[in-house]
Design a protein around this motif. Structure first.
Motif, PDB file in Angstrom:
ATOM      1  N   THR A  92      10.258  30.912  -8.399  1.00 24.90           N
ATOM      2  CA  THR A  92      11.343  30.211  -9.082  1.00 24.90           C
ATOM      3  C   THR A  92      12.590  30.200  -8.216  1.00 24.90           C
ATOM      4  O   THR A  92      13.068  31.252  -7.778  1.00 24.90           O
ATOM      5  N   ALA A  93      13.116  29.003  -7.973  1.00 20.23           N
ATOM      6  CA  ALA A  93      14.287  28.852  -7.106  1.00 20.23           C
ATOM      7  C   ALA A  93      14.672  27.379  -7.048  1.00 20.23           C
ATOM      8  O   ALA A  93      13.925  26.510  -7.516  1.00 20.23           O
ATOM      9  N   VAL A  94      15.814  27.123  -6.454  1.00 24.03           N
ATOM     10  CA  VAL A  94      16.164  25.762  -6.056  1.00 24.03           C
ATOM     11  C   VAL A  94      15.603  25.566  -4.649  1.00 24.03           C
ATOM     12  O   VAL A  94      15.881  26.372  -3.757  1.00 24.03           O
ATOM     13  N   TYR A  95      14.843  24.523  -4.473  1.00 25.48           N
ATOM     14  CA  TYR A  95      14.206  24.246  -3.190  1.00 25.48           C
ATOM     15  C   TYR A  95      14.984  23.142  -2.477  1.00 25.48           C
ATOM     16  O   TYR A  95      15.256  22.087  -3.059  1.00 25.48           O
ATOM     17  N   TYR A  96      15.322  23.415  -1.217  1.00 27.01           N
ATOM     18  CA  TYR A  96      16.089  22.487  -0.408  1.00 27.01           C
ATOM     19  C   TYR A  96      15.255  22.043   0.791  1.00 27.01           C
ATOM     20  O   TYR A  96      14.539  22.846   1.396  1.00 27.01           O
ATOM     21  N   CYS A  97      15.368  20.778   1.148  1.00 31.25           N
ATOM     22  CA  CYS A  97      14.800  20.353   2.413  1.00 31.25           C
ATOM     23  C   CYS A  97      15.938  20.163   3.409  1.00 31.25           C
ATOM     24  O   CYS A  97      17.073  19.858   3.027  1.00 31.25           O
ATOM     25  N   ALA A  98      15.618  20.372   4.669  1.00 30.87           N
ATOM     26  CA  ALA A  98      16.622  20.328   5.717  1.00 30.87           C
ATOM     27  C   ALA A  98      16.000  19.769   6.988  1.00 30.87           C
ATOM     28  O   ALA A  98      14.782  19.824   7.172  1.00 30.87           O
ATOM     29  N   ALA A  99      16.854  19.265   7.870  1.00 28.28           N
ATOM     30  CA  ALA A  99      16.391  18.687   9.123  1.00 28.28           C
ATOM     31  C   ALA A  99      17.258  19.168  10.275  1.00 28.28           C
ATOM     32  O   ALA A  99      18.446  19.451  10.095  1.00 28.28           O
ATOM     33  N   ARG A 100      16.666  19.252  11.453  1.00 29.75           N
ATOM     34  CA  ARG A 100      17.389  19.688  12.653  1.00 29.75           C
ATOM     35  C   ARG A 100      16.705  19.156  13.899  1.00 29.75           C
ATOM     36  O   ARG A 100      15.511  18.861  13.881  1.00 29.75           O
ATOM     37  N   ASP A 106      11.013  26.124  20.453  1.00 29.04           N
ATOM     38  CA  ASP A 106      11.573  26.831  19.293  1.00 29.04           C
ATOM     39  C   ASP A 106      10.499  27.632  18.584  1.00 29.04           C
ATOM     40  O   ASP A 106       9.407  27.141  18.301  1.00 29.04           O
ATOM     41  N   THR A 107      10.814  28.864  18.279  1.00 27.18           N
ATOM     42  CA  THR A 107       9.871  29.752  17.619  1.00 27.18           C
ATOM     43  C   THR A 107      10.061  29.706  16.114  1.00 27.18           C
ATOM     44  O   THR A 107      11.020  29.091  15.606  1.00 27.18           O
ATOM     45  N   ILE A 108       9.204  30.405  15.396  1.00 26.13           N
ATOM     46  CA  ILE A 108       9.335  30.443  13.951  1.00 26.13           C
ATOM     47  C   ILE A 108      10.647  31.123  13.555  1.00 26.13           C
ATOM     48  O   ILE A 108      11.222  30.825  12.513  1.00 26.13           O
ATOM     49  N   VAL A 109      11.122  32.014  14.383  1.00 26.73           N
ATOM     50  CA  VAL A 109      12.403  32.674  14.083  1.00 26.73           C
ATOM     51  C   VAL A 109      13.510  31.630  14.042  1.00 26.73           C
ATOM     52  O   VAL A 109      14.368  31.639  13.148  1.00 26.73           O
ATOM     53  N   MET A 110      13.495  30.720  15.012  1.00 26.05           N
ATOM     54  CA  MET A 110      14.513  29.671  15.046  1.00 26.05           C
ATOM     55  C   MET A 110      14.267  28.652  13.947  1.00 26.05           C
ATOM     56  O   MET A 110      15.204  28.163  13.322  1.00 26.05           O
ATOM     57  N   MET A 111      13.007  28.334  13.718  1.00 24.83           N
ATOM     58  CA  MET A 111      12.678  27.385  12.656  1.00 24.83           C
ATOM     59  C   MET A 111      13.069  27.937  11.296  1.00 24.83           C
ATOM     60  O   MET A 111      13.401  27.189  10.378  1.00 24.83           O
ATOM     61  N   GLY A 112      13.023  29.239  11.149  1.00 24.59           N
ATOM     62  CA  GLY A 112      13.265  29.855   9.859  1.00 24.59           C
ATOM     63  C   GLY A 112      14.699  30.238   9.583  1.00 24.59           C
ATOM     64  O   GLY A 112      15.001  30.773   8.520  1.00 24.59           O
ATOM     65  N   ASN A 113      15.589  29.939  10.496  1.00 27.12           N
ATOM     66  CA  ASN A 113      16.996  30.293  10.327  1.00 27.12           C
ATOM     67  C   ASN A 113      17.752  29.087   9.776  1.00 27.12           C
ATOM     68  O   ASN A 113      17.926  28.080  10.466  1.00 27.12           O
ATOM     69  N   TRP A 114      18.217  29.185   8.548  1.00 30.52           N
ATOM     70  CA  TRP A 114      18.850  28.036   7.893  1.00 30.52           C
ATOM     71  C   TRP A 114      20.112  27.582   8.634  1.00 30.52           C
ATOM     72  O   TRP A 114      20.498  26.418   8.540  1.00 30.52           O
ATOM     73  N   LYS A 115      20.722  28.468   9.374  1.00 31.88           N
ATOM     74  CA  LYS A 115      21.947  28.117  10.096  1.00 31.88           C
ATOM     75  C   LYS A 115      21.673  27.113  11.217  1.00 31.88           C
ATOM     76  O   LYS A 115      22.614  26.498  11.730  1.00 31.88           O
ATOM     77  N   ASN A 116      20.426  26.946  11.616  1.00 33.76           N
ATOM     78  CA  ASN A 116      20.092  26.009  12.682  1.00 33.76           C
ATOM     79  C   ASN A 116      19.911  24.581  12.180  1.00 33.76           C
ATOM     80  O   ASN A 116      19.669  23.689  12.983  1.00 33.76           O
ATOM     81  N   TYR A 117      20.015  24.367  10.872  1.00 36.59           N
ATOM     82  CA  TYR A 117      19.742  23.051  10.305  1.00 36.59           C
ATOM     83  C   TYR A 117      21.045  22.313  10.025  1.00 36.59           C
ATOM     84  O   TYR A 117      21.989  22.875   9.463  1.00 36.59           O
ATOM     85  N   SER A 118      21.054  21.047  10.390  1.00 37.72           N
ATOM     86  CA  SER A 118      22.280  20.245  10.297  1.00 37.72           C
ATOM     87  C   SER A 118      22.341  19.383   9.046  1.00 37.72           C
ATOM     88  O   SER A 118      23.433  19.027   8.599  1.00 37.72           O
ATOM     89  N   TYR A 119      21.186  18.999   8.525  1.00 41.94           N
ATOM     90  CA  TYR A 119      21.153  18.042   7.425  1.00 41.94           C
ATOM     91  C   TYR A 119      20.417  18.673   6.241  1.00 41.94           C
ATOM     92  O   TYR A 119      19.308  19.187   6.391  1.00 41.94           O
TER      93      TYR A 119
END
Length: 130
Positions: A92-100, A106-119
């Motif tokens: 249960t949560a609010v689910y967000y989609c994002a793009a970068r 890029d590793t999963i660590v980078m893929m998994g960091n929300w701060k790396n997403y611009s949109y």
């Protein structure tokens, strides 16, 4: 369309399935990656899954959803999906989609960091009752 836009949230019971959709930003190209994050009350934003928009379409998953959730994309429709099976109350949560923009290394660590997403989309609520 500038920002991603989610749809498909709702209320289901534990064990049910749900599919979320996300219309990708109009500017998305093969250099991009898209991802799903979720935010539950009292918790930090959590990575769920990510997928590259190139021909390889490599995907990445959080351990908490591996084996239950599947991320995919339709380049023709410019849409990303999250198929969620065997849902649990803790999903249960609010689910967000994002793009970068994503580099090939890029590793999963980078893929998994929300701060790396611009949109970011506005989010869609998923509630799983026990």
């Amino acid at each position: 369309q500038v920002q991603p836009a989610e749809s498909g949230g709702g209320t289901v019971q534990a064990g049910d399935s749900l599919r979320l959709s996300c219309a990708a930003p109009g500017r998305i190209t093969s250099n991009y990656a898209m991802a799903w994050f979720r935010l539950a009350p009292g918790k930090e934003r959590e990575f769920v899954a990510a997928i590259r928009w190139n021909s390889g379409g490599a995907s990445f998953y959080a351990d908490s959803v591996k084996g239950r959730f599947t991320i995919s994309r339709d380049n023709v429709k410019n849409t990303m999906y999250l198929q969620m099976n065997s849902l649990k109350p803790e999903d249960t949560a609010v689910y967000y989609c994002a793009a970068r923009l994503a580099a090939p290394r890029d590793t999963i660590v980078m893929m998994g960091n929300w701060k790396n997403y611009s949109y970011w989309g506005q989010g869609t609520q998923v509630t799983v009752s026990s």
